[in-house]
Motif scaffolding. Structure first.
Motif, PDB file in Angstrom:
ATOM      1  N   LEU A  92       0.823  -1.207   0.000  1.00 51.48           N
ATOM      2  CA  LEU A  92       0.000   0.000   0.000  1.00 51.48           C
ATOM      3  C   LEU A  92       0.861   1.262   0.000  1.00 51.48           C
ATOM      4  O   LEU A  92       0.530   2.240  -0.690  1.00 51.48           O
ATOM      5  CB  LEU A  92      -0.954   0.008   1.194  1.00 51.48           C
ATOM      6  CG  LEU A  92      -2.024   1.084   1.157  1.00 51.48           C
ATOM      7  CD1 LEU A  92      -2.852   0.990  -0.122  1.00 51.48           C
ATOM      8  CD2 LEU A  92      -2.918   0.980   2.371  1.00 51.48           C
ATOM      9  N   ALA A 125       2.043   1.626  -3.472  1.00 52.10           N
ATOM     10  CA  ALA A 125       0.940   2.080  -4.323  1.00 52.10           C
ATOM     11  C   ALA A 125       0.710   3.579  -4.165  1.00 52.10           C
ATOM     12  O   ALA A 125       0.397   4.271  -5.138  1.00 52.10           O
ATOM     13  CB  ALA A 125      -0.327   1.307  -4.001  1.00 52.10           C
ATOM     14  N   ARG A 126       0.895   4.083  -2.967  1.00 58.22           N
ATOM     15  CA  ARG A 126       0.742   5.532  -2.753  1.00 58.22           C
ATOM     16  C   ARG A 126       1.824   6.314  -3.497  1.00 58.22           C
ATOM     17  O   ARG A 126       1.554   7.385  -4.057  1.00 58.22           O
ATOM     18  CB  ARG A 126       0.790   5.850  -1.269  1.00 58.22           C
ATOM     19  CG  ARG A 126      -0.449   5.431  -0.539  1.00 58.22           C
ATOM     20  CD  ARG A 126      -0.374   5.787   0.921  1.00 58.22           C
ATOM     21  NE  ARG A 126      -1.576   5.333   1.608  1.00 58.22           N
ATOM     22  CZ  ARG A 126      -1.574   4.804   2.808  1.00 58.22           C
ATOM     23  NH1 ARG A 126      -0.441   4.676   3.484  1.00 58.22           N
ATOM     24  NH2 ARG A 126      -2.700   4.410   3.363  1.00 58.22           N
ATOM     25  N   ARG A 157       0.961   6.239  -7.104  1.00 61.49           N
ATOM     26  CA  ARG A 157      -0.121   7.200  -7.342  1.00 61.49           C
ATOM     27  C   ARG A 157       0.417   8.621  -7.460  1.00 61.49           C
ATOM     28  O   ARG A 157       0.029   9.378  -8.345  1.00 61.49           O
ATOM     29  CB  ARG A 157      -1.130   7.122  -6.198  1.00 61.49           C
ATOM     30  CG  ARG A 157      -2.262   8.095  -6.353  1.00 61.49           C
ATOM     31  CD  ARG A 157      -3.202   8.008  -5.180  1.00 61.49           C
ATOM     32  NE  ARG A 157      -4.356   8.865  -5.429  1.00 61.49           N
ATOM     33  CZ  ARG A 157      -5.239   9.181  -4.522  1.00 61.49           C
ATOM     34  NH1 ARG A 157      -5.127   8.693  -3.306  1.00 61.49           N
ATOM     35  NH2 ARG A 157      -6.242   9.963  -4.813  1.00 61.49           N
ATOM     36  N   ARG A 158       1.333   8.963  -6.561  1.00 60.85           N
ATOM     37  CA  ARG A 158       1.909  10.315  -6.600  1.00 60.85           C
ATOM     38  C   ARG A 158       2.714  10.543  -7.874  1.00 60.85           C
ATOM     39  O   ARG A 158       2.691  11.628  -8.453  1.00 60.85           O
ATOM     40  CB  ARG A 158       2.793  10.529  -5.363  1.00 60.85           C
ATOM     41  CG  ARG A 158       3.351  11.924  -5.232  1.00 60.85           C
ATOM     42  CD  ARG A 158       4.054  12.131  -3.905  1.00 60.85           C
ATOM     43  NE  ARG A 158       4.939  11.057  -3.530  1.00 60.85           N
ATOM     44  CZ  ARG A 158       6.245  11.020  -3.799  1.00 60.85           C
ATOM     45  NH1 ARG A 158       6.797  11.999  -4.465  1.00 60.85           N
ATOM     46  NH2 ARG A 158       6.984  10.000  -3.403  1.00 60.85           N
ATOM     47  N   SER A 207      -5.441   6.570  -9.968  1.00 59.88           N
ATOM     48  CA  SER A 207      -6.194   6.384  -8.736  1.00 59.88           C
ATOM     49  C   SER A 207      -5.446   5.401  -7.839  1.00 59.88           C
ATOM     50  O   SER A 207      -4.562   4.667  -8.299  1.00 59.88           O
ATOM     51  CB  SER A 207      -7.593   5.846  -9.034  1.00 59.88           C
ATOM     52  OG  SER A 207      -7.500   4.515  -9.527  1.00 59.88           O
ATOM     53  N   LEU A 208      -5.811   5.372  -6.570  1.00 60.91           N
ATOM     54  CA  LEU A 208      -5.133   4.471  -5.642  1.00 60.91           C
ATOM     55  C   LEU A 208      -5.363   3.013  -6.046  1.00 60.91           C
ATOM     56  O   LEU A 208      -4.462   2.189  -5.967  1.00 60.91           O
ATOM     57  CB  LEU A 208      -5.606   4.715  -4.209  1.00 60.91           C
ATOM     58  CG  LEU A 208      -4.898   3.922  -3.125  1.00 60.91           C
ATOM     59  CD1 LEU A 208      -3.401   4.207  -3.144  1.00 60.91           C
ATOM     60  CD2 LEU A 208      -5.485   4.232  -1.762  1.00 60.91           C
ATOM     61  N   TRP A 209      -6.563   2.700  -6.506  1.00 63.07           N
ATOM     62  CA  TRP A 209      -6.867   1.328  -6.914  1.00 63.07           C
ATOM     63  C   TRP A 209      -6.008   0.918  -8.107  1.00 63.07           C
ATOM     64  O   TRP A 209      -5.400  -0.146  -8.116  1.00 63.07           O
ATOM     65  CB  TRP A 209      -8.355   1.190  -7.257  1.00 63.07           C
ATOM     66  CG  TRP A 209      -8.741  -0.209  -7.566  1.00 63.07           C
ATOM     67  CD1 TRP A 209      -8.992  -1.199  -6.669  1.00 63.07           C
ATOM     68  CD2 TRP A 209      -8.885  -0.782  -8.863  1.00 63.07           C
ATOM     69  NE1 TRP A 209      -9.300  -2.351  -7.327  1.00 63.07           N
ATOM     70  CE2 TRP A 209      -9.248  -2.130  -8.682  1.00 63.07           C
ATOM     71  CE3 TRP A 209      -8.761  -0.300 -10.152  1.00 63.07           C
ATOM     72  CZ2 TRP A 209      -9.474  -2.988  -9.735  1.00 63.07           C
ATOM     73  CZ3 TRP A 209      -8.994  -1.158 -11.208  1.00 63.07           C
ATOM     74  CH2 TRP A 209      -9.339  -2.482 -10.986  1.00 63.07           C
ATOM     75  N   SER A 225      -3.206   2.255  -9.020  1.00 67.17           N
ATOM     76  CA  SER A 225      -1.816   2.248  -8.577  1.00 67.17           C
ATOM     77  C   SER A 225      -1.478   0.945  -7.864  1.00 67.17           C
ATOM     78  O   SER A 225      -0.393   0.389  -8.053  1.00 67.17           O
ATOM     79  CB  SER A 225      -1.554   3.429  -7.643  1.00 67.17           C
ATOM     80  OG  SER A 225      -1.758   4.644  -8.321  1.00 67.17           O
ATOM     81  N   LYS A 226      -2.414   0.449  -7.051  1.00 65.20           N
ATOM     82  CA  LYS A 226      -2.175  -0.807  -6.351  1.00 65.20           C
ATOM     83  C   LYS A 226      -2.105  -1.968  -7.340  1.00 65.20           C
ATOM     84  O   LYS A 226      -1.263  -2.856  -7.219  1.00 65.20           O
ATOM     85  CB  LYS A 226      -3.255  -1.072  -5.316  1.00 65.20           C
ATOM     86  CG  LYS A 226      -2.963  -2.295  -4.476  1.00 65.20           C
ATOM     87  CD  LYS A 226      -3.968  -2.491  -3.384  1.00 65.20           C
ATOM     88  CE  LYS A 226      -3.580  -3.723  -2.595  1.00 65.20           C
ATOM     89  NZ  LYS A 226      -4.695  -4.343  -1.953  1.00 65.20           N
TER      90      LYS A 226
END
Length: 91
Positions: free
Chosen positions: A27, A30-31, A34-35, A40-42, A44-45
């Motif tokens: 996670l 993934a953040r 995302r950056r 989106s976070l989803w 990105s994960k």
């Protein structure tokens, strides 16, 4: 008319940021993805769990190294790879 690519000496060779292993803190990785990408976070994960994954493509070397370092700081294994030179067209 054929498209041609000419690499000048002063051109910065583009690099790709490749995520090879998200590590234990998926996670957090993934953040960071995302950056870096604006996804989106989803998404990105999903991208962080499907390795090897190209996170950024065709960026300058400094940006690629900074992105790879940010991913490594989050617990992932990532590297900045120099893009291969395009094949020259055969006459």
């Amino acid at each position: 008319m054929a498209d041609e690519y000419v690499l000048l000496v002063c051109d910065d060779v583009p690099h790709d940021v490749v995520l090879t292993d998200p590590g234990m803190r998926t996670l957090d990785v993934a953040r960071v993805v995302r950056r870096l990408t604006g996804l989106s976070l989803w998404h990105s994960k999903v991208l962080a769990t499907r390795v090897p994954a190209v996170i950024l493509a065709g960026v300058p070397q400094e940006d690629a190294e900074a992105a790879a370092t940010a991913l490594r700081d989050a617990g992932a294994r990532a590297e900045a790879r120099q893009r291969p030179e395009p094949d020259s067209p055969e006459p």
